[in-house]
Design a protein around this motif. Structure first.
Motif, PDB file in Angstrom:
ATOM      1  N   ASN A 199       0.813  -1.220   0.000  1.00 54.99           N
ATOM      2  CA  ASN A 199       0.000   0.000   0.000  1.00 54.99           C
ATOM      3  C   ASN A 199       0.846   1.269   0.000  1.00 54.99           C
ATOM      4  O   ASN A 199       0.448   2.289  -0.560  1.00 54.99           O
ATOM      5  CB  ASN A 199      -0.973   0.011   1.182  1.00 54.99           C
ATOM      6  CG  ASN A 199      -2.133  -0.918   0.957  1.00 54.99           C
ATOM      7  OD1 ASN A 199      -2.630  -1.050  -0.151  1.00 54.99           O
ATOM      8  ND2 ASN A 199      -2.569  -1.589   2.010  1.00 54.99           N
ATOM      9  N   PHE A 244       1.653   1.723  -3.610  1.00 54.06           N
ATOM     10  CA  PHE A 244       0.478   2.228  -4.324  1.00 54.06           C
ATOM     11  C   PHE A 244       0.256   3.701  -4.007  1.00 54.06           C
ATOM     12  O   PHE A 244      -0.129   4.481  -4.878  1.00 54.06           O
ATOM     13  CB  PHE A 244      -0.779   1.453  -3.950  1.00 54.06           C
ATOM     14  CG  PHE A 244      -0.819   0.021  -4.406  1.00 54.06           C
ATOM     15  CD1 PHE A 244       0.080  -0.483  -5.337  1.00 54.06           C
ATOM     16  CD2 PHE A 244      -1.777  -0.833  -3.904  1.00 54.06           C
ATOM     17  CE1 PHE A 244       0.025  -1.803  -5.758  1.00 54.06           C
ATOM     18  CE2 PHE A 244      -1.847  -2.160  -4.315  1.00 54.06           C
ATOM     19  CZ  PHE A 244      -0.954  -2.639  -5.242  1.00 54.06           C
ATOM     20  N   ALA A 253       1.878   5.153  -7.595  1.00 57.03           N
ATOM     21  CA  ALA A 253       0.697   4.561  -8.236  1.00 57.03           C
ATOM     22  C   ALA A 253       0.910   4.291  -9.722  1.00 57.03           C
ATOM     23  O   ALA A 253       0.433   3.283 -10.253  1.00 57.03           O
ATOM     24  CB  ALA A 253      -0.512   5.469  -8.033  1.00 57.03           C
ATOM     25  N   GLU A 254       1.653   5.150 -10.382  1.00 54.96           N
ATOM     26  CA  GLU A 254       1.858   5.008 -11.829  1.00 54.96           C
ATOM     27  C   GLU A 254       2.614   3.727 -12.194  1.00 54.96           C
ATOM     28  O   GLU A 254       2.524   3.255 -13.318  1.00 54.96           O
ATOM     29  CB  GLU A 254       2.576   6.234 -12.388  1.00 54.96           C
ATOM     30  CG  GLU A 254       4.020   6.393 -11.960  1.00 54.96           C
ATOM     31  CD  GLU A 254       4.241   6.922 -10.533  1.00 54.96           C
ATOM     32  OE1 GLU A 254       5.401   6.924 -10.087  1.00 54.96           O
ATOM     33  OE2 GLU A 254       3.263   7.315  -9.879  1.00 54.96           O
ATOM     34  N   TYR A 277       1.952   0.814 -10.969  1.00 56.78           N
ATOM     35  CA  TYR A 277       1.091  -0.337 -10.710  1.00 56.78           C
ATOM     36  C   TYR A 277      -0.240  -0.204 -11.449  1.00 56.78           C
ATOM     37  O   TYR A 277      -1.299  -0.094 -10.835  1.00 56.78           O
ATOM     38  CB  TYR A 277       0.873  -0.492  -9.195  1.00 56.78           C
ATOM     39  CG  TYR A 277       2.182  -0.718  -8.494  1.00 56.78           C
ATOM     40  CD1 TYR A 277       2.743  -1.986  -8.432  1.00 56.78           C
ATOM     41  CD2 TYR A 277       2.896   0.350  -7.952  1.00 56.78           C
ATOM     42  CE1 TYR A 277       3.966  -2.195  -7.830  1.00 56.78           C
ATOM     43  CE2 TYR A 277       4.127   0.151  -7.348  1.00 56.78           C
ATOM     44  CZ  TYR A 277       4.659  -1.118  -7.291  1.00 56.78           C
ATOM     45  OH  TYR A 277       5.878  -1.323  -6.708  1.00 56.78           O
ATOM     46  N   ARG A 284      -5.689  -1.244 -10.221  1.00 58.35           N
ATOM     47  CA  ARG A 284      -6.689  -0.199 -10.487  1.00 58.35           C
ATOM     48  C   ARG A 284      -7.651   0.034  -9.334  1.00 58.35           C
ATOM     49  O   ARG A 284      -7.997   1.164  -9.037  1.00 58.35           O
ATOM     50  CB  ARG A 284      -7.464  -0.529 -11.758  1.00 58.35           C
ATOM     51  CG  ARG A 284      -6.646  -0.395 -13.017  1.00 58.35           C
ATOM     52  CD  ARG A 284      -7.488  -0.671 -14.251  1.00 58.35           C
ATOM     53  NE  ARG A 284      -7.949  -2.048 -14.319  1.00 58.35           N
ATOM     54  CZ  ARG A 284      -7.314  -3.025 -14.942  1.00 58.35           C
ATOM     55  NH1 ARG A 284      -6.192  -2.775 -15.562  1.00 58.35           N
ATOM     56  NH2 ARG A 284      -7.800  -4.242 -14.959  1.00 58.35           N
ATOM     57  N   VAL A 294      -5.714   1.717  -6.200  1.00 61.27           N
ATOM     58  CA  VAL A 294      -5.230   3.039  -6.595  1.00 61.27           C
ATOM     59  C   VAL A 294      -6.401   3.986  -6.842  1.00 61.27           C
ATOM     60  O   VAL A 294      -6.356   5.152  -6.453  1.00 61.27           O
ATOM     61  CB  VAL A 294      -4.286   2.950  -7.816  1.00 61.27           C
ATOM     62  CG1 VAL A 294      -3.959   4.321  -8.363  1.00 61.27           C
ATOM     63  CG2 VAL A 294      -3.006   2.209  -7.426  1.00 61.27           C
ATOM     64  N   SER A 295      -7.481   3.497  -7.442  1.00 59.26           N
ATOM     65  CA  SER A 295      -8.627   4.380  -7.680  1.00 59.26           C
ATOM     66  C   SER A 295      -9.289   4.790  -6.364  1.00 59.26           C
ATOM     67  O   SER A 295      -9.766   5.914  -6.231  1.00 59.26           O
ATOM     68  CB  SER A 295      -9.636   3.743  -8.631  1.00 59.26           C
ATOM     69  OG  SER A 295     -10.254   2.637  -8.031  1.00 59.26           O
ATOM     70  N   ASP A 339      -7.021   7.442  -5.018  1.00 57.96           N
ATOM     71  CA  ASP A 339      -7.239   8.680  -5.778  1.00 57.96           C
ATOM     72  C   ASP A 339      -8.491   9.398  -5.299  1.00 57.96           C
ATOM     73  O   ASP A 339      -8.493  10.620  -5.114  1.00 57.96           O
ATOM     74  CB  ASP A 339      -7.372   8.389  -7.277  1.00 57.96           C
ATOM     75  CG  ASP A 339      -6.060   8.003  -7.935  1.00 57.96           C
ATOM     76  OD1 ASP A 339      -4.998   8.180  -7.309  1.00 57.96           O
ATOM     77  OD2 ASP A 339      -6.109   7.514  -9.078  1.00 57.96           O
ATOM     78  N   LYS A 381      -5.038  12.639  -6.243  1.00 58.80           N
ATOM     79  CA  LYS A 381      -3.911  12.140  -7.046  1.00 58.80           C
ATOM     80  C   LYS A 381      -2.575  12.746  -6.608  1.00 58.80           C
ATOM     81  O   LYS A 381      -1.535  12.127  -6.751  1.00 58.80           O
ATOM     82  CB  LYS A 381      -4.162  12.405  -8.526  1.00 58.80           C
ATOM     83  CG  LYS A 381      -5.274  11.538  -9.079  1.00 58.80           C
ATOM     84  CD  LYS A 381      -5.434  11.715 -10.572  1.00 58.80           C
ATOM     85  CE  LYS A 381      -6.623  10.937 -11.058  1.00 58.80           C
ATOM     86  NZ  LYS A 381      -6.260   9.805 -11.872  1.00 58.80           N
TER      87      LYS A 381
END
Length: 139
Positions: free
Chosen positions: A39, A42, A46-47, A49, A53, A56-57, A60, A65
């Protein structure tokens, strides 16, 4: 994050390590059961991994972000992971990250942790490491 008051957090650093200056965080990611620090990766990378999705979402949406002012506090009781987590903290030395090699509980007495001791568990970074005794029949 307009209208949020920053949370002033004094970083003590790792046990026995040097003290560092206070840092201002407007948000905190609390990782109770940090395992190997996925984590944290992440959160700050994040970019790297794209297959993560879902997590990370969520990050976000909840944290935004731009996570330069997000502090990561991780707790991991499994001593087998602590050196790896320390290396991650060094890797993210410009981030607001701190890790503790101890469990989190609502009481102040000792807790016994158990290993699942299965090849599947070891292949998955000991995800079965738990305060609950593991048996094949308890699945």
């Amino acid at each position: 994050a307009a209208g949020r008051e920053p949370l002033d957090v004094a970083f003590d650093g790792p046990p026995g390590g040097p003290k560092s200056a206070a840092t201002t965080c407007t948000r905190v990611f609390l990782d109770v059961g940090a395992n190997i620090g996925v984590n944290m990766r992440f959160l700050y990378e994040a970019e790297k991994y794209p297959l993560a999705r879902v997590m990370v979402s969520i990050m976000d949406k909840v944290l935004g972000k731009d996570r330069r002012d997000v502090c990561y506090y991780g707790f991991e009781a499994n001593t087998a992971h602590y050196k790896r987590l320390e290396r991650l903290i060094e890797h993210f030395n410009t981030k607001h990250a701190q890790i503790w090699n101890q469990p989190v509980a609502v009481h102040d007495h000792n807790v016994t942790f158990y290993h699942a001791n299965t090849s599947e568990d070891y292949a998955n970074e000991e995800w079965g490491f738990s305060a609950t005794s593991y048996t094949k029949n308890s699945r």
